[in-house]
Scaffold this motif. Structure first.
Motif, PDB file in Angstrom:
ATOM      1  N   MET A 472      -6.272  10.886 -32.180  1.00  8.80           N
ATOM      2  CA  MET A 472      -6.536  11.095 -30.617  1.00  8.80           C
ATOM      3  C   MET A 472      -7.420   9.933 -30.214  1.00  8.80           C
ATOM      4  N   ASP A 473      -8.069   9.653 -30.963  1.00  8.26           N
ATOM      5  CA  ASP A 473      -9.180   8.594 -30.812  1.00  8.26           C
ATOM      6  C   ASP A 473      -8.725   7.213 -30.646  1.00  8.26           C
ATOM      7  N   VAL A 474      -7.699   7.025 -31.711  1.00 12.92           N
ATOM      8  CA  VAL A 474      -7.139   5.745 -31.753  1.00 12.92           C
ATOM      9  C   VAL A 474      -6.068   5.298 -30.551  1.00 12.92           C
ATOM     10  N   VAL A 475      -5.403   6.399 -30.275  1.00  7.75           N
ATOM     11  CA  VAL A 475      -4.269   6.077 -28.974  1.00  7.75           C
ATOM     12  C   VAL A 475      -5.063   5.853 -27.778  1.00  7.75           C
ATOM     13  N   VAL A 476      -6.054   6.760 -27.581  1.00  8.92           N
ATOM     14  CA  VAL A 476      -6.877   6.508 -26.051  1.00  8.92           C
ATOM     15  C   VAL A 476      -7.505   4.974 -26.344  1.00  8.92           C
ATOM     16  N   SER A 477      -8.243   4.624 -27.505  1.00  7.27           N
ATOM     17  CA  SER A 477      -9.067   3.377 -27.396  1.00  7.27           C
ATOM     18  C   SER A 477      -8.026   2.226 -27.411  1.00  7.27           C
ATOM     19  N   VAL A 478      -6.721   2.369 -27.865  1.00  6.71           N
ATOM     20  CA  VAL A 478      -5.693   1.238 -27.640  1.00  6.71           C
ATOM     21  C   VAL A 478      -5.273   1.089 -26.123  1.00  6.71           C
ATOM     22  N   MET A 500      -2.294  15.812 -25.045  1.00  8.21           N
ATOM     23  CA  MET A 500      -3.199  15.167 -26.053  1.00  8.21           C
ATOM     24  C   MET A 500      -4.500  15.287 -25.487  1.00  8.21           C
ATOM     25  N   PHE A 501      -4.709  15.513 -24.273  1.00  9.67           N
ATOM     26  CA  PHE A 501      -5.856  15.939 -23.639  1.00  9.67           C
ATOM     27  C   PHE A 501      -6.298  17.267 -24.154  1.00  9.67           C
ATOM     28  N   GLU A 502      -5.412  18.380 -23.986  1.00  5.73           N
ATOM     29  CA  GLU A 502      -5.376  19.643 -24.510  1.00  5.73           C
ATOM     30  C   GLU A 502      -5.588  19.863 -25.563  1.00  5.73           C
ATOM     31  N   GLU A 503      -5.102  19.009 -26.572  1.00  6.61           N
ATOM     32  CA  GLU A 503      -5.459  19.304 -27.954  1.00  6.61           C
ATOM     33  C   GLU A 503      -6.840  18.854 -28.220  1.00  6.61           C
ATOM     34  N   CYS A 504      -7.469  17.624 -27.897  1.00  5.20           N
ATOM     35  CA  CYS A 504      -8.675  17.456 -27.634  1.00  5.20           C
ATOM     36  C   CYS A 504      -9.627  18.211 -27.389  1.00  5.20           C
ATOM     37  N   PHE A 505      -9.233  18.889 -26.303  1.00  8.35           N
ATOM     38  CA  PHE A 505     -10.140  20.033 -25.620  1.00  8.35           C
ATOM     39  C   PHE A 505     -10.194  21.182 -26.308  1.00  8.35           C
ATOM     40  N   GLN A 506      -9.279  21.792 -26.726  1.00 14.24           N
ATOM     41  CA  GLN A 506      -9.172  22.961 -27.761  1.00 14.24           C
ATOM     42  C   GLN A 506      -9.891  22.632 -29.037  1.00 14.24           C
ATOM     43  N   ARG A 507      -9.857  21.572 -29.398  1.00 12.24           N
ATOM     44  CA  ARG A 507     -10.686  21.334 -30.633  1.00 12.24           C
ATOM     45  C   ARG A 507     -12.265  20.772 -30.401  1.00 12.24           C
ATOM     46  N   ARG A 508     -12.592  20.753 -29.051  1.00 12.29           N
ATOM     47  CA  ARG A 508     -13.798  20.618 -28.473  1.00 12.29           C
ATOM     48  C   ARG A 508     -14.180  19.054 -28.947  1.00 12.29           C
ATOM     49  N   TRP A 509     -13.211  18.101 -28.923  1.00 11.08           N
ATOM     50  CA  TRP A 509     -13.381  16.869 -28.915  1.00 11.08           C
ATOM     51  C   TRP A 509     -13.740  16.171 -27.493  1.00 11.08           C
ATOM     52  N   TYR A 510     -14.785  16.653 -26.951  1.00 19.29           N
ATOM     53  CA  TYR A 510     -14.895  16.453 -25.638  1.00 19.29           C
ATOM     54  C   TYR A 510     -14.955  15.064 -25.290  1.00 19.29           C
ATOM     55  N   ARG A 511     -15.508  14.084 -26.052  1.00 14.54           N
ATOM     56  CA  ARG A 511     -15.720  12.790 -25.828  1.00 14.54           C
ATOM     57  C   ARG A 511     -14.454  12.157 -25.692  1.00 14.54           C
ATOM     58  N   THR A 512     -13.638  12.459 -26.715  1.00  5.73           N
ATOM     59  CA  THR A 512     -12.251  11.777 -26.702  1.00  5.73           C
ATOM     60  C   THR A 512     -11.520  12.322 -25.473  1.00  5.73           C
ATOM     61  N   ALA A 513     -11.542  13.529 -25.161  1.00  3.48           N
ATOM     62  CA  ALA A 513     -10.817  14.172 -24.121  1.00  3.48           C
ATOM     63  C   ALA A 513     -11.188  13.565 -22.905  1.00  3.48           C
ATOM     64  N   ALA A 514     -12.554  12.967 -22.879  1.00  3.72           N
ATOM     65  CA  ALA A 514     -12.907  12.418 -21.429  1.00  3.72           C
ATOM     66  C   ALA A 514     -12.210  10.983 -21.280  1.00  3.72           C
ATOM     67  N   CYS A 515     -11.988  10.450 -22.516  1.00  2.00           N
ATOM     68  CA  CYS A 515     -11.333   9.107 -22.355  1.00  2.00           C
ATOM     69  C   CYS A 515      -9.918   9.328 -21.703  1.00  2.00           C
ATOM     70  N   TYR A 516      -9.335  10.553 -21.996  1.00  3.24           N
ATOM     71  CA  TYR A 516      -8.112  10.611 -21.564  1.00  3.24           C
ATOM     72  C   TYR A 516      -7.851  10.852 -19.957  1.00  3.24           C
ATOM     73  N   ILE A 517      -8.817  10.892 -19.295  1.00  2.17           N
ATOM     74  CA  ILE A 517      -9.014  11.542 -17.876  1.00  2.17           C
ATOM     75  C   ILE A 517      -8.297  10.181 -16.971  1.00  2.17           C
ATOM     76  N   LEU A 518      -8.754   9.102 -17.424  1.00  3.70           N
ATOM     77  CA  LEU A 518      -8.223   7.888 -16.581  1.00  3.70           C
ATOM     78  C   LEU A 518      -6.743   7.608 -16.962  1.00  3.70           C
ATOM     79  N   VAL A 519      -6.293   7.846 -18.260  1.00  9.60           N
ATOM     80  CA  VAL A 519      -4.975   7.795 -18.453  1.00  9.60           C
ATOM     81  C   VAL A 519      -4.031   8.880 -17.553  1.00  9.60           C
ATOM     82  N   ILE A 520      -4.635   9.926 -17.499  1.00 10.47           N
ATOM     83  CA  ILE A 520      -3.749  11.244 -16.737  1.00 10.47           C
ATOM     84  C   ILE A 520      -3.800  10.624 -15.336  1.00 10.47           C
TER      85      ILE A 520
END
Length: 761
Positions: A472-478, A500-520
């Motif tokens: 999840m981190d790798v994809v959004v970083s790219v 992918m955002f939802e998976e990060c959210f459920q796993r409580r990876w909030y910093r990674t989930a925040a990176c997906y907001i712009l993509v969404i």
């Protein structure tokens, strides 16, 4: 002053000749440079240790506790260097645990594990050795010795446990002055001028230990005399057969099949930079590339279980940068198009010079120079090691050849290595960049009838990366490193951004989930991104991630305004969806009519953000979590003053002074600097809204007598109640000294007031 520069293949010196004053004789200042142990000439190299050396020391490149590369200075003992200065040859054993060091005469060994030096016990024996090259053969060190009395050369085989002629295992006279030597398993290559190649095989009977008497036998297994008009070689390395997977067992009595293990090919680097492969069966030499300065043969060393680069035949470095040569099988293994790959991303920084490989971490190690001011006389340059991974190149190579299992196995081996996440990101980034650079006609080409559609390299890469938690981190970083116009192509292979955002959210990876907001926002639209951001904002506040919450607030307010501007007609929005956006505060305000007119006029999107923030502020204020409240206000830029004005009779109200002073004192822990700073922050805000109850409590905790005096002199009833409360509770005995100081100060203030007003008639 004149400057003379002396440059050779092994060293560079600057000689400054100074005659500033005529009365003084000329001085020569010589600055010695660190030399690289290059894989050329008569000394071999190893991949487990990267070494530089000076005239009196060894510089070892090795990782520290944080896996950062450092250079360790190892001083050669003065008892040896004073007589045999300077150091000319340094070679590490295959396991990297021993160093062989030779100066102008003799030899010393260093045990890195036990930190011990081993010398010749007899100095006369040491002085008879004039080392021209060094090789390691397992536990044996091989010296190419020049015999000055007879002008001849010989190979001396010493066990590493004893340097003495009584322990000499073998002495091999050579036909002349060798120009290149190499070791591969139990084979030794010696090349004479102009181009005569001899291959020797070493057999050892008995155990190599001080308690036994091992016998070494040396036999010639191959001799070639090649007539060639080409320039002479500066380096040669025996290479294993493409299908050879085994290695000979050393130091045993077991016989081995010489014909199956004997190498039949070697790489040749010539003076002019031409790299070629020599078939020693038929004498045919095939040119590979040119303008090469260095090369490293991966399979020619003892392989470890954790070798991450065994999928490489060799690498070379020249004017084109780093070139990777992969294994290739078949009738013409060196002619296949995919045997050589030039990876642009492998190119080092122009200021970094490659030293060698680290197979156990899949990296190339280089060195650069930095300016040091550690000496008072003048600044100097110090070598600084750098590492660059090649793991991403190996994984891409395997995926291109549909070796998915091998790629996964290699990635699993590397998962615990430093910078693994960076390697995966680099892999996806390079594959994605290549994918979007392809012509659309090729990209959109449909498979023929009856053919199943083949996965693209991008899809294969994403399939590989899904096996790791870093995915999840790798994809959004790219995504963040590439143009948003191409995000649809990336996420068509990687997965839907909202999922992918939802998976990060459920796993409580909030910093990674925040990176997906712009993509969404780009791929799914602003309404969906607003909904996701609001959910995430609430979650980050619950976890006290206030800096991240502040970033989300800024995004929501900015995108909310943009969304309102783009959709002036609110009826276009689904009422059901608007219900999702309008988060309601669970804290009912007692004075909702105190809400400012500006809040009433806010758009639904911005109002949702404010509701969440106020709800969290009320939660913190009700629980008197004041340190968190300060962090929340600073992180989100929440308007605490406006909130306090509205909530004076609500969640911010203090019912009882005594209980409030005790509770807030426990919460803030005033013995720490940060708590005092938090209290000062809150006190300033309470003073700005003239919130007396809070001012009294916070000023008491901070012992701010001037604030209390200023408050009490205008409200004597409050002062009497304050004084009685502190005196009637034993728990507040620590404030009695403050109470006395306040009483004295208030008395003096009262006296000054009476004097200024004059006598009462």
């Amino acid at each position: 002053m004149s400057v003379d520069v002396h440059i050779s293949s092994s060293r560079i010196e600057f000689c400054f000749v100074s005659n500033v004053e005529e009365s003084l004789s000329e001085r020569v200042l010589a600055f010695s440079f660190a030399k690289c142990c290059l894989n050329r000439g008569l000394s071999s190299t190893t991949y487990t240790r990267q070494i530089l050396y000076g005239e009196d020391r060894i510089l070892l490149v090795q990782p520290d506790d944080t896996d950062e590369l450092k250079i360790l200075h190892l001083n050669v003992p003065v008892s040896y260097s004073s007589q045999n200065w300077p150091v000319l040859h340094v070679v590490a054993s295959d396991d990297g645990m021993y160093l062989a060091v030779a100066g102008s005469r003799g030899l010393v060994l260093y045990d890195l594990r036990n930190k011990r030096w081993r010398f010749f016990g007899d100095v006369t024996q040491e002085q008879k050795i004039q080392c021209k090259g060094l090789l390691w053969l397992g536990k044996i060190v091989i010296i190419c010795n020049y015999v000055e009395s007879s002008n001849t050369y010989e190979l001396l085989f010493f066990p590493r446990y004893h340097l003495d002629h009584s322990s000499l295992l073998y002495r091999k006279p050579l036909l002349g002055r060798p120009i290149v030597m190499d070791v591969f398993q139990d084979y030794i290559l010696v090349t004479y001028s102009p181009f005569d190649v001899h291959i020797f095989h070493v057999m050892i009977s008995g155990e190599l230990s001080p308690t036994s008497s091992p016998v070494l036998q040396l036999s010639t297994v191959r001799e070639l005399s090649i007539m060639s008009p080409k320039s002479p070689p500066v380096s040669m390395r025996l290479i294993p057969e493409p299908t050879d997977e085994g290695v000979l067992k050393r130091d045993t009595n077991e016989s081995s099949n010489l014909s199956s293990q004997q190498p039949s090919r070697c790489l040749i680097l010539r003076v002019n930079g031409e790299l070629s492969v020599l078939d020693m069966d038929d004498g045919h030499e095939q040119a590979l590339t040119n303008s090469v300065e260095l090369f490293w043969v991966v399979g020619s060393q003892e392989e470890e279980k954790s070798n991450l680069i065994k999928e490489v035949s060799w690498l070379d470095y020249g004017h084109q940068g780093m070139q990777v040569w992969y294994p290739s099988h078949g009738a013409n293994p060196f002619r296949q198009e995919d045997f050589l790959q030039l990876d642009p991303e492998l190119e080092f920084d122009r200021e970094v010079y490659p030293l060698g490989l680290l197979p156990n971490v899949g990296a190339v190690v280089g060195v650069s120079q930095r300016t040091s001011f550690s000496t008072a006389e003048f600044p100097c340059f110090e070598p600084s090691p750098k590492a660059q991974t090649i793991l991403h190149c190996l994984l891409r190579h395997l995926l291109q050849r549909d070796k998915h299992e091998e790629a996964l196995r290699l990635a699993n081996l590397s998962a615990e290595k430093p910078h693994f996440s960076h390697c995966l990101e680099w892999l996806l980034f390079t594959v994605f960049e290549a994918d979007i650079s392809r012509p659309s006609a090729i990209k959109n080409q449909l498979p023929q009838k009856g053919e199943s559609p083949k996965k693209s390299l991008l899809e294969k890469t994403c399939d590989l990366l899904r096996n790791f938690s870093e995915y999840m981190d790798v994809v959004v970083s790219v995504a963040r490193k590439t143009d948003g116009r191409h995000w649809a192509d990336l996420f068509s292979a990687a997965g839907r951004s909202t999922e992918m955002f939802e998976e990060c959210f459920q796993r409580r990876w909030y910093r990674t989930a925040a990176c997906y907001i712009l993509v969404i926002a780009k791929l799914e639209g602003p309404a969906v991104s607003q909904y996701c951001a609001l959910r995430l904002l609430q979650a980050t506040l619950d976890e006290s991630l206030y800096e991240l919450a502040g970033e989300l607030v800024r995004f929501l307010l900015r995108s909310g305004r943009d969304f309102e501007n783009a959709n002036t007609d609110s009826e276009k929005l689904s009422p059901r969806f608007m219900g999702y956006l309008l988060f309601r505060s669970p804290y009912k305000r007692q004075s909702s009519d105190l809400k400012s007119n500006s809040m009433k006029e806010l758009s639904p999107h911005i109002n949702s953000v404010m509701n969440i923030l106020e709800s969290h502020a009320s939660y913190l204020m009700s629980g008197k979590e004041l340190s968190k409240l300060v962090a929340f206000v600073k992180g989100t830029q929440f308007d605490l003053v406006e909130y306090l004005q509205r909530e004076r009779q609500g969640s911010a109200r203090l019912e009882n002074f005594a209980s409030a002073l005790e509770l807030i004192g426990e919460k803030l822990q005033m013995d720490t600097l940060q708590s005092r700073l938090d209290a000062e922050f809150l006190l300033a805000h309470m003073c700005s809204v003239k919130f007396k109850e809070w001012i009294v409590v916070l000023a008491t905790l901070l012992r701010r007598a001037e604030v209390l005096v200023d408050l009490f002199r205008h409200d004597l009833r409050l002062w009497k109640a304050y004084s009685i409360t502190l005196q009637s509770h034993d728990v507040f005995s620590e404030y009695l000294d403050l109470l006395s100081a306040l009483e004295e100060e208030l008395s003096s203030v009262s006296d000054r007031t009476l004097q200024s007003n004059g006598p009462v008639s």
